[in-house]
Enzyme design. Structure first.
Site, PDB file in Angstrom:
ATOM      1  N   SER A  57       0.828  -1.214   0.000  1.00 49.07           N
ATOM      2  CA  SER A  57       0.000   0.000   0.000  1.00 49.07           C
ATOM      3  C   SER A  57       0.859   1.260   0.000  1.00 49.07           C
ATOM      4  O   SER A  57       0.339   2.365   0.091  1.00 49.07           O
ATOM      5  CB  SER A  57      -0.925  -0.003   1.220  1.00 49.07           C
ATOM      6  N   ASN A 111      -1.988  -2.573  13.365  1.00 48.29           N
ATOM      7  CA  ASN A 111      -3.443  -2.352  13.348  1.00 48.29           C
ATOM      8  C   ASN A 111      -3.834  -1.081  14.102  1.00 48.29           C
ATOM      9  O   ASN A 111      -4.661  -0.300  13.625  1.00 48.29           O
ATOM     10  CB  ASN A 111      -4.179  -3.564  13.941  1.00 48.29           C
ATOM     11  N   THR A 115     -40.426  26.716  -9.705  1.00 47.48           N
ATOM     12  CA  THR A 115     -40.721  25.362  -9.227  1.00 47.48           C
ATOM     13  C   THR A 115     -41.009  24.571 -10.500  1.00 47.48           C
ATOM     14  O   THR A 115     -41.536  25.146 -11.468  1.00 47.48           O
ATOM     15  CB  THR A 115     -41.939  25.309  -8.274  1.00 47.48           C
ATOM     16  N   HIS A 116     -40.655  23.300 -10.512  1.00 48.41           N
ATOM     17  CA  HIS A 116     -40.779  22.453 -11.716  1.00 48.41           C
ATOM     18  C   HIS A 116     -40.066  23.087 -12.917  1.00 48.41           C
ATOM     19  O   HIS A 116     -40.492  22.884 -14.056  1.00 48.41           O
ATOM     20  CB  HIS A 116     -42.244  22.204 -12.087  1.00 48.41           C
ATOM     21  N   SER A 161     -14.028  25.879 -27.647  1.00 47.92           N
ATOM     22  CA  SER A 161     -14.169  24.672 -28.456  1.00 47.92           C
ATOM     23  C   SER A 161     -13.056  24.655 -29.494  1.00 47.92           C
ATOM     24  O   SER A 161     -12.638  25.704 -29.984  1.00 47.92           O
ATOM     25  CB  SER A 161     -15.535  24.688 -29.146  1.00 47.92           C
ATOM     26  N   LYS A 198     -17.749  29.378 -29.156  1.00 47.52           N
ATOM     27  CA  LYS A 198     -18.154  28.708 -27.913  1.00 47.52           C
ATOM     28  C   LYS A 198     -17.422  29.220 -26.681  1.00 47.52           C
ATOM     29  O   LYS A 198     -16.248  29.560 -26.707  1.00 47.52           O
ATOM     30  CB  LYS A 198     -17.895  27.198 -28.018  1.00 47.52           C
ATOM     31  N   ASN A 225     -17.637  27.492 -22.967  1.00 48.53           N
ATOM     32  CA  ASN A 225     -18.284  26.380 -22.260  1.00 48.53           C
ATOM     33  C   ASN A 225     -18.063  26.465 -20.747  1.00 48.53           C
ATOM     34  O   ASN A 225     -16.958  26.802 -20.301  1.00 48.53           O
ATOM     35  CB  ASN A 225     -17.740  25.049 -22.787  1.00 48.53           C
ATOM     36  N   GLU A 240     -19.403  22.032 -15.062  1.00 53.24           N
ATOM     37  CA  GLU A 240     -19.710  20.669 -15.518  1.00 53.24           C
ATOM     38  C   GLU A 240     -18.817  19.642 -14.819  1.00 53.24           C
ATOM     39  O   GLU A 240     -19.253  18.548 -14.467  1.00 53.24           O
ATOM     40  CB  GLU A 240     -19.533  20.562 -17.033  1.00 53.24           C
ATOM     41  N   TYR A 300      -9.426  -6.440  13.006  1.00 53.78           N
ATOM     42  CA  TYR A 300      -8.806  -5.960  11.769  1.00 53.78           C
ATOM     43  C   TYR A 300      -8.757  -7.067  10.717  1.00 53.78           C
ATOM     44  O   TYR A 300      -8.442  -8.214  11.007  1.00 53.78           O
ATOM     45  CB  TYR A 300      -7.377  -5.442  12.038  1.00 53.78           C
ATOM     46  N   GLN A 347      -7.471  -2.057   4.347  1.00 52.54           N
ATOM     47  CA  GLN A 347      -6.472  -1.257   3.632  1.00 52.54           C
ATOM     48  C   GLN A 347      -7.131  -0.516   2.459  1.00 52.54           C
ATOM     49  O   GLN A 347      -6.635   0.500   1.996  1.00 52.54           O
ATOM     50  CB  GLN A 347      -5.361  -2.187   3.127  1.00 52.54           C
ATOM     51  N   LYS A 377      -8.243   3.564   2.119  1.00 55.54           N
ATOM     52  CA  LYS A 377      -7.424   4.757   1.888  1.00 55.54           C
ATOM     53  C   LYS A 377      -7.681   5.440   0.557  1.00 55.54           C
ATOM     54  O   LYS A 377      -7.953   6.649   0.513  1.00 55.54           O
ATOM     55  CB  LYS A 377      -5.947   4.401   2.022  1.00 55.54           C
TER      56      LYS A 377
HETATM   57  N1  ARG Z   1      -1.294  -1.290   5.324  1.00 52.31           N
HETATM   58  C1  ARG Z   1      -2.184  -1.787   6.312  1.00 52.31           C
HETATM   59  C2  ARG Z   1      -3.532  -1.063   6.216  1.00 52.31           C
HETATM   60  O1  ARG Z   1      -3.553  -0.045   5.665  1.00 52.31           O
HETATM   61  C3  ARG Z   1      -1.624  -1.569   7.687  1.00 52.31           C
HETATM   62  C4  ARG Z   1      -2.082  -2.542   8.716  1.00 52.31           C
HETATM   63  C5  ARG Z   1      -1.565  -3.875   8.431  1.00 52.31           C
HETATM   64  N2  ARG Z   1      -1.806  -4.787   9.493  1.00 52.31           N
HETATM   65  C6  ARG Z   1      -1.614  -6.082   9.363  1.00 52.31           C
HETATM   66  N3  ARG Z   1      -1.828  -6.787  10.385  1.00 52.31           N
HETATM   67  N4  ARG Z   1      -1.260  -6.605   8.244  1.00 52.31           N
HETATM   68  O2  ARG Z   1      -4.529  -1.532   6.671  1.00 52.31           O
END
Ligand code: ARG
Length: 437
Positions: A22, A109, A153-154, A275, A281, A283, A288, A315, A320, A323
């Site tokens: 990660s 964890n 409205t509408h 454009s 144009k 835009n 958007e 956990y 993971q 994130k």
């Molecule tokens: N990279 C892990 C996460 O974001 C960290 C925790 C990992 N813990 C483990 N027991 N493997 O969740």
């Protein structure tokens, strides 16, 4: 490079190593990871689990890693499993074997849980600051443009309002958004550090100490919940989604209002694009894109809700996956608020076109009915009389206030000279708005 391996005989597959890593995205937690570790090490020394010297060496090492990263001397990359592994391995390289003591009485964890809480609390504060900026912009824009315009409205012209009233509706929406984020920040303000893997530790640690060091209100009550709770991310993602919904509604109005058909506003050149083929144009791409990115933030929320729904305690590695959606959503919402704020600051409101549109939509029909009621007619009957007048005006391409008194009396004897003042747009507006303030 790993923090574990003792109980393995075969080497991990390269495919698995890449799949599991990660670092490419959790590297943005480096600051929180370091301050979390510093608080942890100070606590270990206070509780005599590490010596004072050991703690000083580790804290100095962590601080030097932090400044190296901030100065660009240390790049967070390589085949590390995650930011936590990267930090511990860097520390041990820098300070020697004492670095291997950093992880005493801690698990990744509770480490990742504290990192994410600190990071998301900080980012929620940044979103709140940006909401404050846009709220101020809206007040100024409203005060500078308190002109009459049609209210809908509408999507049909309904009654007279002002541009200020219209834009201040968004002020109210975004103010509630701010309260939602403040409330989420308050609920999440608990320290999970010290839960360890799921069952705490046999060392005599002090969770109150790290709680104060890291600026949390209190330690979490339950260890298994502490390491596996991601509710605060979901609450923030839900708050971000509602912000995006509000910005998207405003964007939609700006896109419509900047068409030649409406022509109520002009989005500045700074926030418009051209454009490649049609030279004329202009835009409204910024609006958007905000509207488009709303779907992406909803997706981030739905993704994490779905990830979390089947996870047993405590956990599991599924977590993971919290994130990337959170990082994506917070980046998106921040950039959208900033762009919308600047677009509002440079917006031109076309007062005359809005006033002309008011004149063309029978926006005083409700008040004309109220006039007959004031003079003794039941509202349902008055509604029918004015409806007939509207048909008459549509045929003649005229407005109710442009009919003569004789013409009006042809529909009801209850009309008198004072009707014109009663149904004047400014007068109807000020009578209605008085109750709003
Ligand atoms: N990279 C892990 C996460 O974001 C960290 C925790 C990992 N813990 C483990 N027991 N493997 O969740």
């Amino acid at each position: 490079m790993k923090l574990w391996g003792g109980r393995f005989i075969d080497k991990e597959s390269k495919l698995m190593e890449d799949f599991n890593s990660s670092l490419s995205f959790d590297k943005r937690l480096y600051y929180e990871d370091i301050i979390g570790s510093i608080a942890h090490v100070k606590m270990l020394s206070k509780c005599s689990i590490l010596t004072n010297d050991e703690s000083i060496t580790i804290v100095n090492g962590l601080n030097s890693i932090l400044s190296d990263i901030q100065e660009g001397k240390l790049i967070i990359e390589g085949d590390y499993e995650d930011i936590h592994s990267f930090m511990e391995i860097q520390l041990t390289k820098l300070v020697g074997d004492v670095g291997k003591k950093l992880h005493t009485a801690r698990s990744r964890n509770d480490q990742v849980a504290v990192d994410m809480r600190l990071y998301s609390k900080r980012k929620a504060g940044e979103v709140i600051d940006n909401l404050d900026d846009i709220l101020n912009t809206i007040i100024k824009l409203g005060n500078d443009n308190a002109f009459i315009m049609p209210g809908y409205t509408h999507m049909q012209r309904a009654q007279v309002v002002t541009f200020k009233q219209h834009i201040m509706a968004y002020y109210n929406m975004l103010s509630r958004d701010k309260k939602r984020l403040l409330s989420a920040s308050e609920i999440m303000d608990e320290n999970p550090l010290g839960c360890c893997a799921l069952a705490g530790t046999t060392y005599d640690t002090d969770r109150g100490f790290t709680t104060t060091e890291l600026g949390f209100k209190k330690p979490v009550d339950n260890f298994m919940d502490g390491v596996s709770d991601r509710d605060y991310l979901l609450e923030l993602l839900s708050g971000f989604s509602i912000i995006m919904m509000h910005l998207s509604r405003l964007s939609e109005e700006f896109i419509l209002w900047s068409t030649k058909e409406f022509d109520f506003i002009e989005i500045s050149d700074q926030f418009s694009t051209g454009s490649s083929i049609m030279p004329q144009k202009r835009n409204p791409d910024a609006a958007e894109l905000i509207r488009g990115k709303t779907g992406r933030v909803y997706g981030d929320l739905m993704g994490l809700l779905t990830t979390m729904k089947g996870i047993p305690l405590a956990y599991n590695k599924d977590m993971q996956e919290d994130k990337e959606p959170f990082f994506d959503a917070v980046d998106t919402v921040l950039s959208c608020i900033k762009v919308m704020n600047e677009m509002l600051r440079s917006l031109k409101v076309k007062k005359d076109n809005m006033r002309a549109a008011v004149k063309r939509g029978f926006l005083n029909a409700t008040e004309a009915a109220d006039y007959l009621v004031k003079n003794g007619m039941a509202f349902r009957d008055a509604h029918a009389v004015i409806g007939t007048i509207v048909i008459h005006c549509e045929k003649k391409h005229t407005a109710i206030e442009d009919l003569t008194l004789v013409e009006l009396k042809g529909f009801s004897e209850l009309f008198n000279e004072d009707v014109y003042e009663f149904i004047d747009y400014e007068n109807t507006l000020s009578r209605g708005i008085k109750k709003e303030m």
